[in-house]
Motif scaffolding. Structure first.
Motif, mmCIF file in Angstrom:
data_model
loop_
_atom_site.group_PDB
_atom_site.id
_atom_site.type_symbol
_atom_site.label_atom_id
_atom_site.label_comp_id
_atom_site.label_asym_id
_atom_site.label_seq_id
_atom_site.Cartn_x
_atom_site.Cartn_y
_atom_site.Cartn_z
ATOM 1 N N ALA A 86 48.855 13.530 -13.228
ATOM 2 C CA ALA A 86 49.408 14.319 -12.130
ATOM 3 C C ALA A 86 48.401 15.280 -11.523
ATOM 4 C CB ALA A 86 50.618 15.106 -12.623
ATOM 5 N N SER A 87 47.414 15.720 -12.288
ATOM 6 C CA SER A 87 46.530 16.794 -11.841
ATOM 7 C C SER A 87 45.747 16.432 -10.587
ATOM 8 C CB SER A 87 45.572 17.192 -12.968
ATOM 9 O OG SER A 87 44.781 16.075 -13.360
ATOM 10 N N TRP A 122 46.657 13.903 -8.533
ATOM 11 C CA TRP A 122 47.574 13.182 -7.658
ATOM 12 C C TRP A 122 48.358 14.128 -6.756
ATOM 13 C CZ3 TRP A 122 52.785 10.996 -9.667
ATOM 14 C CH2 TRP A 122 53.392 10.230 -8.680
ATOM 15 N N LEU A 123 48.831 15.245 -7.314
ATOM 16 C CA LEU A 123 49.694 16.155 -6.587
ATOM 17 C C LEU A 123 48.907 17.251 -5.890
ATOM 18 C CD1 LEU A 123 52.552 16.696 -9.201
ATOM 19 C CD2 LEU A 123 52.322 14.889 -7.489
ATOM 20 N N ASP A 124 49.428 17.741 -4.783
ATOM 21 C CA ASP A 124 48.887 18.930 -4.129
ATOM 22 C C ASP A 124 49.446 20.163 -4.822
ATOM 23 O OD1 ASP A 124 47.621 17.322 -2.187
ATOM 24 O OD2 ASP A 124 49.465 17.244 -0.994
ATOM 25 N N GLU A 125 48.627 21.205 -4.881
ATOM 26 C CA GLU A 125 49.039 22.483 -5.467
ATOM 27 C C GLU A 125 49.542 22.303 -6.906
ATOM 28 O OE1 GLU A 125 51.866 24.413 -2.841
ATOM 29 O OE2 GLU A 125 50.949 23.451 -1.097
ATOM 30 N N ALA A 126 48.915 21.391 -7.645
ATOM 31 C CA ALA A 126 49.370 21.097 -9.003
ATOM 32 C C ALA A 126 49.115 22.272 -9.936
ATOM 33 C CB ALA A 126 48.666 19.847 -9.529
ATOM 34 N N GLU A 127 50.096 22.582 -10.755
ATOM 35 C CA GLU A 127 49.945 23.638 -11.754
ATOM 36 C C GLU A 127 50.733 23.274 -13.004
ATOM 37 O OE1 GLU A 127 51.973 27.366 -11.095
ATOM 38 O OE2 GLU A 127 53.146 26.509 -9.465
ATOM 39 N N ARG A 128 50.202 23.676 -14.122
ATOM 40 C CA ARG A 128 50.891 23.459 -15.383
ATOM 41 C C ARG A 128 52.009 24.477 -15.521
ATOM 42 N NH1 ARG A 128 50.684 19.095 -18.346
ATOM 43 N NH2 ARG A 128 50.622 20.237 -20.321
ATOM 44 N N GLY A 156 54.001 20.228 -8.670
ATOM 45 C CA GLY A 156 53.167 20.143 -7.477
ATOM 46 C C GLY A 156 53.967 19.649 -6.294
ATOM 47 N N ARG A 157 53.249 19.288 -5.242
ATOM 48 C CA ARG A 157 53.893 18.787 -4.035
ATOM 49 C C ARG A 157 53.251 17.471 -3.632
ATOM 50 N NH1 ARG A 157 57.372 22.425 -2.324
ATOM 51 N NH2 ARG A 157 57.785 21.273 -0.413
ATOM 52 N N ASN A 188 53.516 14.989 -0.171
ATOM 53 C CA ASN A 188 54.079 14.789 1.168
ATOM 54 C C ASN A 188 55.205 15.771 1.466
ATOM 55 O OD1 ASN A 188 52.431 12.565 2.036
ATOM 56 N ND2 ASN A 188 53.610 11.244 0.655
ATOM 57 N N GLY A 189 55.015 17.002 1.045
ATOM 58 C CA GLY A 189 55.982 18.049 1.323
ATOM 59 C C GLY A 189 57.125 18.159 0.348
ATOM 60 N N HIS A 190 57.237 17.238 -0.604
ATOM 61 C CA HIS A 190 58.325 17.259 -1.583
ATOM 62 C C HIS A 190 57.828 17.846 -2.901
ATOM 63 C CE1 HIS A 190 61.240 14.700 0.648
ATOM 64 N NE2 HIS A 190 60.140 14.222 1.203
ATOM 65 N N GLU A 191 58.640 18.712 -3.495
ATOM 66 C CA GLU A 191 58.306 19.233 -4.815
ATOM 67 C C GLU A 191 58.511 18.137 -5.854
ATOM 68 O OE1 GLU A 191 59.072 23.479 -6.242
ATOM 69 O OE2 GLU A 191 60.633 22.322 -7.279
ATOM 70 N N LEU A 192 57.537 17.994 -6.744
ATOM 71 C CA LEU A 192 57.581 16.929 -7.748
ATOM 72 C C LEU A 192 57.182 17.506 -9.096
ATOM 73 C CD1 LEU A 192 58.078 13.818 -7.856
ATOM 74 C CD2 LEU A 192 55.616 13.529 -7.682
ATOM 75 N N ILE A 193 57.982 17.209 -10.108
ATOM 76 C CA ILE A 193 57.668 17.565 -11.494
ATOM 77 C C ILE A 193 57.257 16.298 -12.216
ATOM 78 C CG2 ILE A 193 58.588 18.386 -13.692
ATOM 79 C CD1 ILE A 193 60.536 20.134 -12.108
ATOM 80 N N VAL A 194 56.102 16.320 -12.860
ATOM 81 C CA VAL A 194 55.656 15.199 -13.680
ATOM 82 C C VAL A 194 55.663 15.657 -15.133
ATOM 83 C CG1 VAL A 194 53.812 13.560 -14.165
ATOM 84 C CG2 VAL A 194 54.249 14.273 -11.807
ATOM 85 N N LEU A 195 56.496 15.005 -15.918
ATOM 86 C CA LEU A 195 56.691 15.393 -17.308
ATOM 87 C C LEU A 195 56.257 14.230 -18.200
ATOM 88 C CD1 LEU A 195 59.923 17.127 -18.664
ATOM 89 C CD2 LEU A 195 58.697 15.421 -19.977
ATOM 90 N N PRO A 196 55.206 14.400 -19.000
ATOM 91 C CA PRO A 196 54.826 13.327 -19.933
ATOM 92 C C PRO A 196 55.937 13.090 -20.956
ATOM 93 C CG PRO A 196 53.080 14.974 -19.727
ATOM 94 C CD PRO A 196 54.299 15.547 -19.084
#
Length: 259
Positions: A11-12, A14-20, A35-36, A38-46
Motif C-alpha cells: 500500500a505504501s 500505491w496510495l496517495d497520502e499513505a500513512e500507517r 490513504g487515498r 482517486n479521491g476515495h479513502e482506502l484502508i489496506v489491512l494485511p
C-alpha cells in the motif's frame, strides 16, 4: 472502502497520502495503511499483520473485521491466492468468487460471540453490486477475469492430496485456499459488502506433474497483486464520491440481528 490482503499488496507506494495507522478493536489495535486513491479513502489491512509467518488458523480474522467495522468501513475487498482444481483454469487466471464451500476447522468461525449471535443468509455470500463493479473495472483496463467461481476453503497449512483435489472438483468447487471463506463469513455477519478477487498461483495436486513448492509461486503472487491493484485503481476512478454499494444489494439487510 477497505482491502484485506496479503503482504504482496504493497500500500505504501500505491496510495496517495499513505500513512500507517492503528485501528482500534475492543481490546487492542490492528495496524493498517490509510490513504487515498482517486479521491476515495482506502484502508489496506494485511490479513496477517503479526510481522512473522502465521498459519491460516492463527490469523485474527475477527479482529481484522471488527477494526474495519469500528473504522466505519462499509465495503471490503480481498485478494486471494489460490490453487486451481481444474485444468481449464490455468495458472495466473483471475476470478471473481461468487460462492464458497467451507471445510475449515479449529479457527474463529463467526463474527458473533456466545451471547450475541444470529443466522446469516449466505445464499449470495459476495456482494453482487461490488462484483459487477470489479468486473467492469477489470474490462476497462484489459484484464481478463472469470466472472464466477466457487472457492473451497480448507484448514491448511498443509497442501491437499490428489484424492482431495478430485473430491473438491466433483463437489463443484473451482479453486481452493485457506483464508477466503472465513473472511467472507465475518463480513456477511458484520453486514458489510464483500468481494474477493482470486488469482491462481498453482494447480492442485495431481493435475500436472509438478512439485508443490511455495518458492515456485512468488512470481505468480506478485503478478496477481499488481493486476489486483490495477483493478482497484480503476474501480475507484469510476466510482462516484458518495457511491454506496448497498443500493441494489442485500448485504446489510441479510446480516442477522443479534439475539
Amino acid at each position: 472502502m477497505a482491502i484485506i490482503g496479503s503482504q504482496d499488496v504493497d500500500a505504501s507506494e500505491w496510495l496517495d497520502e499513505a500513512e500507517r495507522v492503528e485501528l482500534p478493536t475492543g481490546d487492542k489495535t490492528v495496524p493498517a495503511t490509510l490513504g487515498r486513491l482517486n479521491g476515495h479513502e482506502l484502508i489496506v489491512l494485511p490479513r496477517n499483520h503479526s510481522g512473522r509467518p502465521l498459519a491460516p488458523h492463527a490469523i485474527d480474522y475477527r479482529g481484522n473485521m471488527e477494526a474495519l467495522v469500528r473504522a466505519g468501513v462499509r465495503k471490503v475487498l480481498t485478494t486471494a491466492m489460490v490453487a486451481s482444481l481444474r485444468l481449464a483454469i490455468p495458472k495466473d487466471t483471475m476470478l471473481l468468487v461468487d460462492q464458497f464451500i467451507e471445510f475449515t476447522k479449529d479457527r474463529q468461525f463467526t463474527y458473533f460471540d456466545d451471547d450475541n449471535f444470529g443466522f446469516a443468509d449466505m445464499t449470495e455470500p459476495y456482494c453482487p453490486v461490488l462484483r459487477e463493479q470489479l468486473g467492469r473495472a477489470a474490462a476497462n483496463v484489459d484484464i481478463d477475469i472469470v466472472p464466477n467461481a466457487c472457492y473451497v476453503g480448507v484448514a491448511g497449512p498443509r497442501l491437499e492430496t490428489r484424492a482431495e483435489i478430485r473430491m473438491f472438483a466433483l463437489l463443484g468447487a473451482d479453486i481452493i485456499g485457506h483464508t477466503g471463506t472465513t473472511d467472507a463469513v465475518m463480513a456477511r455477519e458484520a453486514g458489510l459488502c464483500f468481494a474477493s478477487v482470486a488469482g491462481v498461483i498453482t494447480l492442485g495436486a495431481g493435475l500436472i506433474d509438478q512439485e508443490m513448492l511455495v518458492d515456485n509461486w512468488h512470481d505468480s503472487r506478485r503478478g496477481h497483486a499488481a493486476r489486483f491493484r490495477q483493478i482497484v485503481t480503476e474501480l475507484t476512478r469510476t466510482l462516484e464520491p458518495d457511491d454506496d454499494t448497498r443500493t441494489g444489494c442485500r448485504c446489510a439487510i441479510s446480516a442477522p440481528i443479534e439475539k
